[in-house]
Design a protein around this motif. Structure first.
Motif, mmCIF file in Angstrom:
data_model
loop_
_atom_site.group_PDB
_atom_site.id
_atom_site.type_symbol
_atom_site.label_atom_id
_atom_site.label_comp_id
_atom_site.label_asym_id
_atom_site.label_seq_id
_atom_site.Cartn_x
_atom_site.Cartn_y
_atom_site.Cartn_z
ATOM 1 N N GLY A 62 50.767 72.569 -16.907
ATOM 2 C CA GLY A 62 50.407 74.102 -16.212
ATOM 3 C C GLY A 62 49.883 74.220 -15.132
ATOM 4 N N THR A 63 48.798 74.721 -14.837
ATOM 5 C CA THR A 63 48.166 74.714 -13.567
ATOM 6 C C THR A 63 46.626 74.003 -13.585
ATOM 7 O OG1 THR A 63 49.206 76.859 -13.267
ATOM 8 C CG2 THR A 63 47.264 76.378 -11.677
ATOM 9 N N ILE A 64 46.275 73.259 -12.593
ATOM 10 C CA ILE A 64 44.972 72.807 -12.482
ATOM 11 C C ILE A 64 44.633 73.160 -11.111
ATOM 12 C CG2 ILE A 64 43.541 70.850 -12.430
ATOM 13 C CD1 ILE A 64 45.464 69.354 -14.299
ATOM 14 N N VAL A 65 43.368 73.713 -10.874
ATOM 15 C CA VAL A 65 42.555 74.105 -9.865
ATOM 16 C C VAL A 65 41.359 73.474 -9.465
ATOM 17 C CG1 VAL A 65 41.836 76.080 -8.306
ATOM 18 C CG2 VAL A 65 43.810 76.573 -9.987
ATOM 19 N N PHE A 66 41.458 72.573 -8.406
ATOM 20 C CA PHE A 66 40.124 71.930 -7.942
ATOM 21 C C PHE A 66 39.563 72.810 -6.947
ATOM 22 C CE2 PHE A 66 42.845 68.436 -9.614
ATOM 23 C CZ PHE A 66 41.779 67.677 -10.198
ATOM 24 N N SER A 67 38.436 73.217 -7.155
ATOM 25 C CA SER A 67 37.535 74.204 -6.218
ATOM 26 C C SER A 67 36.554 73.267 -5.134
ATOM 27 C CB SER A 67 36.800 75.296 -6.848
ATOM 28 O OG SER A 67 37.834 76.179 -7.395
ATOM 29 N N GLY A 68 36.791 71.870 -5.177
ATOM 30 C CA GLY A 68 35.950 71.063 -4.453
ATOM 31 C C GLY A 68 36.074 69.806 -4.883
ATOM 32 N N ARG A 69 35.251 68.897 -4.424
ATOM 33 C CA ARG A 69 35.118 67.418 -4.799
ATOM 34 C C ARG A 69 35.056 67.453 -6.377
ATOM 35 N NH1 ARG A 69 30.733 64.481 -1.402
ATOM 36 N NH2 ARG A 69 31.467 62.655 -2.453
ATOM 37 N N ALA A 70 35.544 66.453 -7.120
ATOM 38 C CA ALA A 70 35.535 66.489 -8.541
ATOM 39 C C ALA A 70 35.619 64.770 -8.902
ATOM 40 C CB ALA A 70 36.637 66.999 -9.034
ATOM 41 N N LYS A 71 35.283 64.266 -9.890
ATOM 42 C CA LYS A 71 35.405 62.864 -10.543
ATOM 43 C C LYS A 71 35.655 62.829 -12.003
ATOM 44 C CE LYS A 71 31.677 60.894 -7.479
ATOM 45 N NZ LYS A 71 30.308 60.339 -7.552
ATOM 46 N N VAL A 72 36.824 62.253 -12.193
ATOM 47 C CA VAL A 72 36.827 62.131 -13.781
ATOM 48 C C VAL A 72 36.814 60.578 -14.017
ATOM 49 C CG1 VAL A 72 38.639 62.075 -15.500
ATOM 50 C CG2 VAL A 72 38.492 63.986 -13.677
ATOM 51 N N GLY A 73 35.862 60.115 -14.879
ATOM 52 C CA GLY A 73 35.354 58.957 -15.326
ATOM 53 C C GLY A 73 36.322 58.013 -15.999
ATOM 54 N N HIS A 74 36.261 56.695 -15.860
ATOM 55 C CA HIS A 74 37.441 55.954 -16.661
ATOM 56 C C HIS A 74 37.594 56.599 -18.199
ATOM 57 C CE1 HIS A 74 34.353 53.512 -19.087
ATOM 58 N NE2 HIS A 74 33.696 53.586 -17.959
ATOM 59 N N GLY A 75 38.798 56.449 -18.692
ATOM 60 C CA GLY A 75 38.996 56.766 -20.024
ATOM 61 C C GLY A 75 38.692 58.413 -20.124
ATOM 62 N N GLY A 76 38.775 59.278 -19.127
ATOM 63 C CA GLY A 76 38.643 60.777 -19.223
ATOM 64 C C GLY A 76 39.928 61.090 -19.239
ATOM 65 N N LYS A 77 40.362 62.130 -20.248
ATOM 66 C CA LYS A 77 41.491 62.468 -20.471
ATOM 67 C C LYS A 77 41.538 64.233 -19.874
ATOM 68 C CE LYS A 77 42.031 59.288 -24.096
ATOM 69 N NZ LYS A 77 40.660 58.672 -23.592
ATOM 70 N N LEU A 78 42.822 64.406 -19.191
ATOM 71 C CA LEU A 78 42.950 65.823 -18.797
ATOM 72 C C LEU A 78 44.398 66.390 -19.368
ATOM 73 C CD1 LEU A 78 41.837 65.929 -15.161
ATOM 74 C CD2 LEU A 78 40.599 66.462 -16.989
ATOM 75 N N VAL A 79 44.322 67.019 -20.127
ATOM 76 C CA VAL A 79 45.610 67.753 -20.579
ATOM 77 C C VAL A 79 45.923 69.158 -20.562
ATOM 78 C CG1 VAL A 79 46.970 68.004 -22.774
ATOM 79 C CG2 VAL A 79 45.614 65.785 -22.490
ATOM 80 N N VAL A 80 46.900 69.612 -19.983
ATOM 81 C CA VAL A 80 47.004 70.986 -19.675
ATOM 82 C C VAL A 80 48.414 71.327 -19.943
ATOM 83 C CG1 VAL A 80 46.860 72.514 -18.052
ATOM 84 C CG2 VAL A 80 45.301 70.884 -17.720
ATOM 85 N N CYS A 81 48.534 72.287 -20.912
ATOM 86 C CA CYS A 81 49.891 72.709 -21.464
ATOM 87 C C CYS A 81 50.619 73.728 -20.654
ATOM 88 C CB CYS A 81 49.721 73.129 -22.945
ATOM 89 S SG CYS A 81 49.113 71.816 -23.877
ATOM 90 N N LYS A 82 51.801 74.277 -20.769
ATOM 91 C CA LYS A 82 52.597 74.821 -20.073
ATOM 92 C C LYS A 82 51.877 76.241 -19.828
ATOM 93 C CE LYS A 82 57.204 73.200 -20.771
ATOM 94 N NZ LYS A 82 58.712 73.466 -21.432
ATOM 95 N N GLU A 83 51.339 76.815 -20.610
ATOM 96 C CA GLU A 83 50.632 78.201 -20.484
ATOM 97 C C GLU A 83 49.203 77.990 -19.847
ATOM 98 O OE1 GLU A 83 52.719 80.751 -20.443
ATOM 99 O OE2 GLU A 83 54.295 79.581 -20.901
#
Length: 229
Positions: A79-100
């Motif tokens: 899908g779409t991911i928008v970063f509006s500035g600095r960001a951190k995703v820690g170890h083992g963190g999971k980002l799942v974004v589907c088509k819509e």
């Protein structure tokens, strides 16, 4: 970030940045840990503000309660991911974004170890949001439910999730579809949020989450008073 971690991250970081940003990706605004599984690199990634090299980091950090060497982050985006500035995703963190799905991450977004964001419709985080370990934020039930004898539209469609500025989601809390969390809020450990919360500068806890205490603040909110509500 240790020098060895930076060196090991270069192959996946190059793949990620060139895939989403083309030649501009050589500036490496996003650094991907070598332990991160790039499960799906499609859809769109947008960086809405100028950031330096490594302003966005995925798969780093070290929470003592987990085995970092065996903790694998997952990135899956259709899908779409928008970063509006600095960001951190820690170890083992999971980002799942589907088509819509559309995932919006505010400035200074911080996702700790072994937490999950699963977006099928819309999830929006404000600035200075801190998500502790083992947290789940899911805007869908992931399986359709129908009225008996009527296989038409499901009765449990996805619903958007939104948090305002300076929100802290404590360990193993669950933020479910249709949730709204106002600014300067703390969601207590193991709480389940499943609706609209309406009081800023407050602590919520329980199942379902209810108001516990008002008139609070916390260190993230104190960094920049322009985010006061």
């Amino acid at each position: 970030m240790k020098a060895i971690d930076y060196i090991l991250s270069l192959p996946k970081s190059l793949i990620f940045n060139l895939s989403y940003f083309g030649i501009k990706g050589l500036k490496l605004p996003v650094i991907i840990s070598h332990r991160t599984y790039l499960k799906k690199i499609s859809g769109t990634v947008i960086i809405s503000n100028t950031i330096k090299t490594g302003g966005i980091r995925i798969g780093f950090g070290d929470v003592p309660a987990f085995d970092k060497k065996r903790s694998r982050s997952i990135f899956f985006n259709e899908g779409t991911i928008v970063f509006s500035g600095r960001a951190k995703v820690g170890h083992g963190g999971k980002l799942v974004v589907c088509k819509e799905g559309r995932l919006n991450l505010g400035n200074r977004f911080n996702l700790s170890a072994e937490s999950l964001i699963y977006c099928t419709k819309s999830i929006t985080f404000g600035d200075y949001n801190l998500i502790s370990w083992g947290v789940q934020v899911i805007d869908s039930d992931l399986h359709d439910i129908y009225s008996k004898g009527n296989i038409g539209l499901p009765i449990n469609p996805p619903k958007a999730i939104k948090t305002e500025n300076s929100v802290w989601l404590c360990a193993r809390s669950n933020i479910l579809k249709g949730s709204y969390i106002p600014s300067h809020s703390i969601i207590a450990s193991n709480a389940n949020v499943c609706g609209v919360l309406d009081s800023t500068h407050s602590i919520y806890g329980g199942n379902p989450a209810k108001l516990i205490k008002q008139g609070i603040t916390w260190d993230s909110a104190a960094r920049d008073y322009k985010y006061d509500s």
